[in-house]
Design an enzyme around this catalytic site. Structure first.
Site, PDB file in Angstrom:
ATOM      1  N   THR A 120       0.823  -1.214   0.000  1.00 18.95           N
ATOM      2  CA  THR A 120       0.000   0.000   0.000  1.00 18.95           C
ATOM      3  C   THR A 120       0.852   1.257   0.000  1.00 18.95           C
ATOM      4  O   THR A 120       0.636   2.169  -0.795  1.00 18.95           O
ATOM      5  CB  THR A 120      -0.937  -0.004   1.221  1.00 18.95           C
ATOM      6  N   THR A 175       1.195  -0.858  14.844  1.00 22.56           N
ATOM      7  CA  THR A 175       1.274  -1.715  13.659  1.00 22.56           C
ATOM      8  C   THR A 175       1.166  -0.860  12.397  1.00 22.56           C
ATOM      9  O   THR A 175       0.867  -1.366  11.325  1.00 22.56           O
ATOM     10  CB  THR A 175       0.159  -2.791  13.664  1.00 22.56           C
ATOM     11  N   GLY A 176       1.404   0.452  12.561  1.00 24.96           N
ATOM     12  CA  GLY A 176       1.311   1.381  11.441  1.00 24.96           C
ATOM     13  C   GLY A 176       2.628   1.514  10.716  1.00 24.96           C
ATOM     14  O   GLY A 176       2.916   0.782   9.765  1.00 24.96           O
ATOM     15  N   ARG A 177       3.452   2.457  11.175  1.00 19.94           N
ATOM     16  CA  ARG A 177       4.760   2.688  10.573  1.00 19.94           C
ATOM     17  C   ARG A 177       5.775   2.989  11.672  1.00 19.94           C
ATOM     18  O   ARG A 177       5.472   3.675  12.643  1.00 19.94           O
ATOM     19  CB  ARG A 177       4.711   3.866   9.581  1.00 19.94           C
ATOM     20  N   ASP A 204       5.146  -3.755  15.820  1.00 19.16           N
ATOM     21  CA  ASP A 204       5.340  -4.639  14.670  1.00 19.16           C
ATOM     22  C   ASP A 204       6.172  -3.948  13.596  1.00 19.16           C
ATOM     23  O   ASP A 204       6.578  -4.583  12.624  1.00 19.16           O
ATOM     24  CB  ASP A 204       3.983  -5.061  14.088  1.00 19.16           C
ATOM     25  N   GLU A 210      14.499  -1.847   9.591  1.00 23.82           N
ATOM     26  CA  GLU A 210      14.053  -3.245   9.593  1.00 23.82           C
ATOM     27  C   GLU A 210      14.995  -4.080   8.722  1.00 23.82           C
ATOM     28  O   GLU A 210      15.302  -3.674   7.599  1.00 23.82           O
ATOM     29  CB  GLU A 210      12.618  -3.343   9.074  1.00 23.82           C
ATOM     30  N   HIS A 257       7.353  -7.274  11.813  1.00 22.88           N
ATOM     31  CA  HIS A 257       6.635  -6.670  10.685  1.00 22.88           C
ATOM     32  C   HIS A 257       5.801  -7.718   9.933  1.00 22.88           C
ATOM     33  O   HIS A 257       5.897  -7.867   8.713  1.00 22.88           O
ATOM     34  CB  HIS A 257       7.598  -5.980   9.717  1.00 22.88           C
ATOM     35  N   ILE A 258       4.965  -8.426  10.675  1.00 19.30           N
ATOM     36  CA  ILE A 258       4.155  -9.496  10.082  1.00 19.30           C
ATOM     37  C   ILE A 258       2.660  -9.175  10.045  1.00 19.30           C
ATOM     38  O   ILE A 258       1.878 -10.012   9.602  1.00 19.30           O
ATOM     39  CB  ILE A 258       4.373 -10.831  10.833  1.00 19.30           C
ATOM     40  N   ALA A 259       2.265  -7.985  10.498  1.00 14.40           N
ATOM     41  CA  ALA A 259       0.837  -7.696  10.614  1.00 14.40           C
ATOM     42  C   ALA A 259       0.106  -7.837   9.277  1.00 14.40           C
ATOM     43  O   ALA A 259      -1.051  -8.255   9.234  1.00 14.40           O
ATOM     44  CB  ALA A 259       0.613  -6.295  11.186  1.00 14.40           C
TER      45      ALA A 259
END
Length: 309
Positions: free
Chosen positions: A72, A231-233, A257, A262, A284-286
């Protein structure tokens, strides 16, 4: 039509047959900046997730007509440069809404419900040697009746909010864009959200308005019993300040997350807390459910089809 996927590992092995049916598909698990420039030199369509699209990238791809972001967010793509070159940019919005919302609530419920502690208490043998049938020293917290504060009330924020309502929570939100477009819940200032919320969940994009939005002074405004989930950024909540706030007991807990860098560096203060039990971390799996990745690949294929139609 030649389609080049420059970092296909980003979709985690989901079959790409739907895209391959549209032309000649060539996949590379990873591409450095130099490799990416070489690999797109005769491509009509570039699929990518983390590869940076800048002037050098576009100069190396004279035939390029379409860039499809495997996700996205398009922070990695210089869209004005693409527009000037006549290269279309397409992303896949909303493919991960359910996946991210579920992961967010996994973290919220683990923090409120202390699932990680109870698992350790039983599996370590401590419960077997206990003289009572309940761990009376570690009660959990109910969501019902608490206030859920959402930072960024887009599609994911609204999904998280609706689940919170199902648990009996009061929902408020802070609009990082200042529009306050969602009329289902009260829009409040950031200060009010920080002071009122028992749970704060971040679902905003990373931009000039949200970078470093929640730092040490903001953590000081939160309830000592409050928890924060991002879990955004990465970078919206300042990592160093969060680590300090957790160790000082300014807030009760947090879950992340997403990170500024990363994978998370081994020397990150988040990995060296005095009170690590107050922090839950996921890699970072959300967005990464099986179903979400299938929707992502389908969305990319549809973007190619619609562009050429």
């Amino acid at each position: 039509m030649k389609i080049v996927f420059l970092d296909s590992i980003s979709v985690g092995g989901v079959p790409l047959d739907e895209i391959a049916a549209l032309g000649e598909l060539i996949c590379y698990p990873f591409s450095t900046a130099e490799e990416a420039r070489e690999r797109v030199k005769d491509a009509d369509v570039a699929l990518l997730n983390k590869v940076i699209v800048d002037q050098a990238f576009l100069d190396a791809a004279p035939k390029l007509k379409l860039i499809c972001e495997a996700g996205t967010g398009i922070n990695n793509i210089n869209v004005p440069l693409c527009d000037a070159r006549g290269v279309a940019v397409r992303n896949v919005p909303a493919y991960s809404t359910d996946s991210v919302a579920q992961t967010t609530w996994m973290h919220i419920l683990n923090l409120l419900g202390r699932a990680f502690h109870y698992q350790e208490f039983v599996s370590s043998g401590a419960y077997s040697h206990s003289s009572v049938h309940v761990d009376f020293d570690h009660p959990f917290t109910e969501a019902a009746g608490k206030t859920l504060g959402i930072v960024g009330m887009g599609a994911i924020g609204q999904k998280v909010a609706s689940i919170g309502k199902a648990f009996g929570m009061d929902v408020i939100y802070y609009s990082t864009s200042g529009t306050g477009h969602c009329k289902d819940y009260p829009s409040v200032s950031l200060d009010e959200l920080l002071e009122r919320s028992d749970v704060i969940s971040i679902h905003a994009p990373y931009n000039e308005r949200t970078a470093g939005l929640i730092g040490y002074e903001e953590f000081r405004r939160m309830k000592p019993s409050a928890i924060l989930v991002n879990t955004g950024r990465g970078g919206i909540a300042v990592e160093e300040d969060l680590a300090r706030a957790l160790d000082e007991g300014l807030i009760a807990g947090a879950a992340l997350d997403v990170y500024v860098k990363e994978p998370l560096p081994a020397d990150s203060p988040l990995l060296h807390l005095q009170h690590p039990e107050r922090l839950l971390l996921s890699p970072h799996i959300a967005w990464y459910s099986r179903e979400a990745r299938a929707r992502l690949v389908h969305g990319m294929a549809q973007n190619i089809i619609r562009f050429y139609e």
